[in-house]
Design an enzyme around this catalytic site. Structure first.
Site, PDB file in Angstrom:
ATOM      1  N   SER A  11       1.011  -1.325   0.031  1.00 13.15           N
ATOM      2  CA  SER A  11      -0.061   0.048  -0.033  1.00 13.15           C
ATOM      3  C   SER A  11       0.830   1.498   0.000  1.00 13.15           C
ATOM      4  O   SER A  11       0.313   2.292  -0.437  1.00 13.15           O
ATOM      5  CB  SER A  11      -0.993   0.021   1.091  1.00 13.15           C
ATOM      6  OG  SER A  11      -0.122  -0.277   2.667  1.00 13.15           O
ATOM      7  N   SER A 142      14.708  -7.168   4.845  1.00 15.83           N
ATOM      8  CA  SER A 142      15.428  -7.128   6.275  1.00 15.83           C
ATOM      9  C   SER A 142      15.463  -5.505   6.611  1.00 15.83           C
ATOM     10  O   SER A 142      14.964  -4.783   6.158  1.00 15.83           O
ATOM     11  CB  SER A 142      16.385  -7.957   6.308  1.00 15.83           C
ATOM     12  OG  SER A 142      17.042  -8.099   7.619  1.00 15.83           O
ATOM     13  N   TYR A 157      10.980  -3.062  17.120  1.00 15.92           N
ATOM     14  CA  TYR A 157      11.117  -3.313  15.886  1.00 15.92           C
ATOM     15  C   TYR A 157      12.395  -3.996  15.511  1.00 15.92           C
ATOM     16  O   TYR A 157      12.525  -4.682  14.707  1.00 15.92           O
ATOM     17  CB  TYR A 157      11.171  -2.003  15.449  1.00 15.92           C
ATOM     18  CG  TYR A 157      11.490  -1.675  13.614  1.00 15.92           C
ATOM     19  CD1 TYR A 157      10.338  -2.191  12.748  1.00 15.92           C
ATOM     20  CD2 TYR A 157      12.425  -1.520  13.377  1.00 15.92           C
ATOM     21  CE1 TYR A 157      10.693  -2.398  11.417  1.00 15.92           C
ATOM     22  CE2 TYR A 157      12.914  -1.365  11.869  1.00 15.92           C
ATOM     23  CZ  TYR A 157      11.936  -1.964  11.000  1.00 15.92           C
ATOM     24  OH  TYR A 157      12.210  -1.768   9.591  1.00 15.92           O
ATOM     25  N   LYS A 161      12.664  -7.683  13.519  1.00 13.40           N
ATOM     26  CA  LYS A 161      13.433  -7.842  12.204  1.00 13.40           C
ATOM     27  C   LYS A 161      14.685  -8.695  12.494  1.00 13.40           C
ATOM     28  O   LYS A 161      15.117  -9.490  11.373  1.00 13.40           O
ATOM     29  CB  LYS A 161      14.005  -6.272  11.762  1.00 13.40           C
ATOM     30  CG  LYS A 161      12.990  -5.484  11.059  1.00 13.40           C
ATOM     31  CD  LYS A 161      12.621  -5.997   9.822  1.00 13.40           C
ATOM     32  CE  LYS A 161      11.660  -5.300   8.990  1.00 13.40           C
ATOM     33  NZ  LYS A 161      11.347  -6.033   7.830  1.00 13.40           N
TER      34      LYS A 161
END
Length: 295
Positions: A11, A142, A157, A161
């Site tokens: 999106s 990544s 976060y 990851k």
């Protein structure tokens, strides 16, 4: 040859640019996003209109990486229309910013759900078809936070990851004997061209966040320094173009990792050493044949 490709999280940002770049390269691209008939309906129309105007084959497909039935339905839809799925690009993700202490475990679970478990759901939906055909490409988007330097307040976060990246490495060995290739694209920080930072989530615990007032201004300072270090040609389109380039390479020749870091946070240097060590260890324990897919 045209490949049939699923790209998650299209999106906005890198996913949106990647879907277009792959379609422009002549592939049949399924651009997935949530709520295609609701809040993202205008984005679906935008992609459809662009595809039609350019003469490309870019199709939107409903896929919520937080839902296994949604991932299964998207894969089934693609396979019903095309009879195969040649590549999946794991791009969907969500950034959160704030003091690590302020995030509840439940909030961190949600971060992991999108950034780590999301790709797992999609893999479970698409890999059976790839294994059956004994060919395919799994490309993971990544982050340089996994191996490079990064500022505070990105803890959940960065952890998510890192988990995703570790899974990508593990699965590369486990998929190679099925002829399925793995490539990990590692973007650095982009201060413009994506909605990553503007749409970042924050912890709901305002009281604990406020206790870190002595750090007020640090992220603004970091943002200013990152912007100052970022060259004018640092456009996330470069990441999309690199993904399209990798997809277009002959099976078995694709890079295991590709770092796109305009700021140079050190991820490139660490990756060079880490990949050498990884390959040497694979030779030492007798699994060197798993470093490349069987083709």
């Amino acid at each position: 040859m045209k490949s049939v490709i699923l790209v998650t999280g299209t999106s906005t940002g890198i996913g949106h640019l990647t879907a277009r770049a792959l379609a422009a390269a002549g592939h049949i691209v399924y651009a997935s996003m949530r709520d295609t008939k609701g809040r993202n309906a205008f984005k679906v129309r935008e992609l459809r209109d662009w595809s039609f105007a350019q003469g490309h084959d870019l199709r939107a497909v409903e896929l919520d990486v937080l839902s296994q039935p949604s991932a299964d339905a998207a894969a089934a839809h693609i396979l019903a229309e095309q009879g195969r799925l040649d590549a999946v690009v794991h791009n969907a993700g969500h950034l959160v910013v704030g003091p690590a202490e302020a995030f509840t475990p439940e909030e961190i679970v949600k971060v992991m759900d999108t950034n780590f478990l999301g790709p797992q759901r999609v893999n479970r939906a698409v890999l059976p078809a790839m294994r059956s055909r004994e060919s395919g490409l799994v490309l993971w988007v990544s982050s340089t936070t996994v191996r490079g330097g990064f500022p505070p307040f990105l803890g959940p976060y960065a952890a998510a990851k890192a988990a995703m990246d570790s899974m990508a490495v593990t699965m590369s060995y486990e998929l190679s004997r099925f002829g399925i290739e793995t490539s990990i694209v590692v973007p650095g920080a982009f201060t413009r061209g994506t909605a990553h930072f503007p749409n970042a989530g924050k912890p709901a615990d305002d009281k604990t966040s406020a206790a870190y007032a002595r750090y007020d201004g640090v992220m603004d300072q970091v943002g200013e320094r990152l912007s100052a270090l970022t060259p004018d040609n640092a456009d996330p389109q470069v990441v999309a173009d690199e993904i399209a380039r990798i997809v277009g390479l002959t099976a078995g020749t694709r890079p295991f990792r590709s770092v796109i870091d305009f700021i140079d946070d050190g991820a490139g240097a660490v990756t060079e050493v880490a990949e050498r060590v990884r390959e040497e260890f694979a030779h030492r324990i007798g699994i060197a044949d798993l470093l490349k897919p069987s083709v």
